[in-house]
Design a protein around this motif. Structure first.
Motif, mmCIF file in Angstrom:
data_model
loop_
_atom_site.group_PDB
_atom_site.id
_atom_site.type_symbol
_atom_site.label_atom_id
_atom_site.label_comp_id
_atom_site.label_asym_id
_atom_site.label_seq_id
_atom_site.Cartn_x
_atom_site.Cartn_y
_atom_site.Cartn_z
ATOM 1 N N PHE A 1 0.801 -1.218 0.000
ATOM 2 C CA PHE A 1 0.000 0.000 0.000
ATOM 3 C C PHE A 1 0.836 1.272 0.000
ATOM 4 N N GLY A 2 2.059 1.196 0.485
ATOM 5 C CA GLY A 2 2.864 2.407 0.566
ATOM 6 C C GLY A 2 2.202 3.419 1.489
ATOM 7 N N GLU A 3 1.958 4.624 0.981
ATOM 8 C CA GLU A 3 1.321 5.674 1.778
ATOM 9 C C GLU A 3 -0.196 5.590 1.784
ATOM 10 N N ARG A 4 -0.742 4.711 0.971
ATOM 11 C CA ARG A 4 -2.197 4.550 0.942
ATOM 12 C C ARG A 4 -2.645 3.857 2.220
ATOM 13 N N ARG A 5 -3.712 4.360 2.835
ATOM 14 C CA ARG A 5 -4.182 3.799 4.097
ATOM 15 C C ARG A 5 -5.151 2.643 3.856
ATOM 16 N N PHE A 6 -5.149 1.688 4.777
ATOM 17 C CA PHE A 6 -6.116 0.597 4.768
ATOM 18 C C PHE A 6 -6.387 0.208 6.211
ATOM 19 N N LEU A 7 -7.456 -0.544 6.435
ATOM 20 C CA LEU A 7 -7.788 -1.041 7.765
ATOM 21 C C LEU A 7 -7.167 -2.430 7.914
ATOM 22 N N LEU A 8 -6.247 -2.580 8.856
ATOM 23 C CA LEU A 8 -5.562 -3.842 9.055
ATOM 24 C C LEU A 8 -6.450 -4.783 9.873
ATOM 25 N N ALA A 9 -6.711 -5.971 9.318
ATOM 26 C CA ALA A 9 -7.610 -6.912 9.976
ATOM 27 C C ALA A 9 -7.426 -8.297 9.371
ATOM 28 N N PRO A 10 -7.908 -9.328 10.049
ATOM 29 C CA PRO A 10 -7.972 -10.640 9.408
ATOM 30 C C PRO A 10 -8.928 -10.598 8.216
ATOM 31 N N THR A 11 -8.780 -11.566 7.326
ATOM 32 C CA THR A 11 -9.594 -11.586 6.113
ATOM 33 C C THR A 11 -11.009 -12.101 6.354
ATOM 34 N N CYS A 12 -11.280 -12.646 7.522
ATOM 35 C CA CYS A 12 -12.619 -13.091 7.911
ATOM 36 C C CYS A 12 -12.590 -13.299 9.423
ATOM 37 N N THR A 13 -13.648 -13.866 9.978
ATOM 38 C CA THR A 13 -13.694 -14.127 11.408
ATOM 39 C C THR A 13 -12.572 -15.083 11.816
ATOM 40 N N VAL A 14 -11.850 -14.725 12.866
ATOM 41 C CA VAL A 14 -10.800 -15.588 13.395
ATOM 42 C C VAL A 14 -11.449 -16.767 14.109
ATOM 43 N N VAL A 15 -11.029 -17.957 13.770
ATOM 44 C CA VAL A 15 -11.599 -19.154 14.391
ATOM 45 C C VAL A 15 -11.230 -19.175 15.873
ATOM 46 N N SER A 16 -12.237 -19.293 16.731
ATOM 47 C CA SER A 16 -11.993 -19.161 18.171
ATOM 48 C C SER A 16 -11.258 -20.361 18.750
ATOM 49 N N GLY A 17 -11.447 -21.560 18.205
ATOM 50 C CA GLY A 17 -10.753 -22.733 18.709
ATOM 51 C C GLY A 17 -9.250 -22.618 18.482
ATOM 52 N N GLY A 18 -8.471 -22.642 19.550
ATOM 53 C CA GLY A 18 -7.029 -22.541 19.423
ATOM 54 C C GLY A 18 -6.519 -21.127 19.210
ATOM 55 N N LEU A 19 -7.374 -20.154 19.402
ATOM 56 C CA LEU A 19 -6.978 -18.759 19.205
ATOM 57 C C LEU A 19 -5.909 -18.358 20.215
ATOM 58 N N SER A 20 -4.875 -17.691 19.722
ATOM 59 C CA SER A 20 -3.766 -17.280 20.574
ATOM 60 C C SER A 20 -3.828 -15.791 20.850
ATOM 61 N N ASP A 21 -3.807 -15.416 22.139
ATOM 62 C CA ASP A 21 -3.746 -13.996 22.496
ATOM 63 C C ASP A 21 -2.469 -13.361 21.963
ATOM 64 N N GLY A 22 -1.381 -14.132 21.956
ATOM 65 C CA GLY A 22 -0.133 -13.583 21.443
ATOM 66 C C GLY A 22 -0.230 -13.204 19.979
ATOM 67 N N SER A 23 -0.955 -13.991 19.191
ATOM 68 C CA SER A 23 -1.133 -13.670 17.781
ATOM 69 C C SER A 23 -1.945 -12.382 17.612
ATOM 70 N N LEU A 24 -2.970 -12.217 18.439
ATOM 71 C CA LEU A 24 -3.763 -10.982 18.379
ATOM 72 C C LEU A 24 -2.930 -9.789 18.815
ATOM 73 N N ASP A 25 -2.091 -9.968 19.830
ATOM 74 C CA ASP A 25 -1.199 -8.881 20.247
ATOM 75 C C ASP A 25 -0.257 -8.487 19.120
ATOM 76 N N LEU A 26 0.227 -9.477 18.396
ATOM 77 C CA LEU A 26 1.127 -9.203 17.285
ATOM 78 C C LEU A 26 0.431 -8.395 16.203
ATOM 79 N N LEU A 27 -0.830 -8.741 15.912
ATOM 80 C CA LEU A 27 -1.598 -7.978 14.930
ATOM 81 C C LEU A 27 -1.780 -6.539 15.401
#
Length: 356
Positions: free
Chosen positions: A319-345
């Motif tokens: 994107f360079g200087e173009r802005r976008f909303l950073l997010a997963p591409t769909c709902t994050v599957v709750s089974g096995g979800l890692s808080d550390g991964s969300l912190d990284l995002l």
């Protein structure tokens, strides 16, 4: 149930989160940071608005997400018209088991009427109101399925490629549905749309900044090869709901592989969101306007943190200087979800991560 209907203007509460979100929608990049979010389902809490709103708000605050797509239970639309689900049995997945659909035959569709006073919808409005009270400084967009998606769900038909409903096999095949009298289909879709138009207004009154409009039927392989069905049975009803949501933020999500996000570039929406990692879909930076995404929603289990970091870096570079909303591409599957991964995002939103 008493529903809170005090309207809260989405611009009334000043915060860095709101300013960053608004700047993104305007195409500005005042400080190089990104408005970041992620969302999941909470099986076991989804029929208790207080428990669900508390869990959602706690996750947003823990990871300091800058905006929120509110994820209610994914089957409330069918429940409006009488679909029954077993809320004690999620089968290890994201939705409860379907006991009986709202409709089983084409003849049933002839009796579909608008139900703006549904207690199921009142419950959703209350969830929105509770989250507004808990998160006064965050932009909130509430999930609303398209009328076509609601029709498919109400019949117990698959909304997603390769993912049949968890429950009994539908008695009506999708090819039989499209062979039905178009007047019956249009009547049912019109009643569903009338209901959703009213619902969108009530969500805004309860403090929603806008809607996250999910067009899931586009990913159905029995449909996507033919543009005519979409123009007839989706577009006019989509436009009515989206125009009802004007004045707020409209994030349009087209779900799954081969979901044709290019269809929606000139639609009345502020943001497009799709799975840029799924087959047949364009890359995140391939379409104009404001988009959301950047990270594959399937990799938040704690075993792919290097990949999350690489994908956020790649999105920034594309994107360079173009802005976008950073997010997963769909709902994050709750089974096995890692808080550390969300912190990284969440950390990836900062302009100075790794020295930038």
């Amino acid at each position: 149930m008493t529903t809170t209907t005090t309207r809260i203007d989405w611009r009334a509460v000043d915060s860095d989160h709101r300013r960053r979100f608004e700047a993104t929608l305007a195409g500005d990049a005042p400080d190089g940071t990104l408005a970041t979010s992620a969302w999941q389902h909470f099986p076991g809490l989804e029929y208790d608005t207080e428990a669900l709103s508390s869990a959602i708000a706690a996750q947003v605050l823990k990871h300091d997400f800058g905006w929120l797509k509110i994820n209610p239970r994914g089957i409330y639309y069918g429940e409006v018209w009488g679909a029954v689900y077993d809320d004690s049995d999620y089968g290890g997945g994201e939705v409860p088991r379907l006991v009986s659909p709202a409709w089983t035959t084409v003849d049933d569709l002839a009796g579909v009427v608008a139900l703006p006073d549904s207690p199921v919808l009142a419950e959703q409005v209350e969830l929105q109101a509770q989250l507004r009270r808990l998160l006064p400084d965050r932009p909130l967009v509430y999930t609303v399925f398209s009328p076509l998606s609601v029709l498919l769900q109400g019949l117990g038909l698959p909304l997603y490629v390769g993912h049949p409903a968890f429950g009994p096999t539908p008695t009506l095949r999708i090819d039989e549905l499209w062979a039905a009298d178009p007047a019956v289909l249009h009547s049912a879709l019109g009643a569903i749309t009338d209901t959703l138009v009213d619902f969108v207004g009530r969500l805004r009154e309860a403090g929603a900044d806008g809607i996250f409009y999910a067009v899931t039927g586009t990913a159905n392989p029995a449909l996507s090869a033919d543009e005519g069905w979409f123009a007839e049975f989706s577009t006019p009803y989509d436009q009515r709901v989206l125009h009802a949501a004007s004045g707020g933020v409209r994030v349009l999500h087209t779900c799954g592989p081969h979901s044709h996000p290019e269809r929606f570039v000139n639609w009345p929406v502020e943001v497009l969101h799709w799975d840029s990692f799924a087959a047949g879909n364009p890359g995140l930076a391939d379409l104009p306007g404001v988009v959301a995404g950047g990270v594959d929603h399937r990799i938040f289990d704690g075993d792919h943190d290097d990949e999350i970091a690489a994908q956020t870096d790649a999105a920034r570079a594309a994107f360079g200087e173009r802005r976008f909303l950073l997010a997963p591409t769909c709902t994050v599957v709750s089974g096995g979800l890692s808080d550390g991964s969300l912190d990284l995002l969440a950390a990836a939103s900062g302009a100075n991560r790794d020295g930038r």
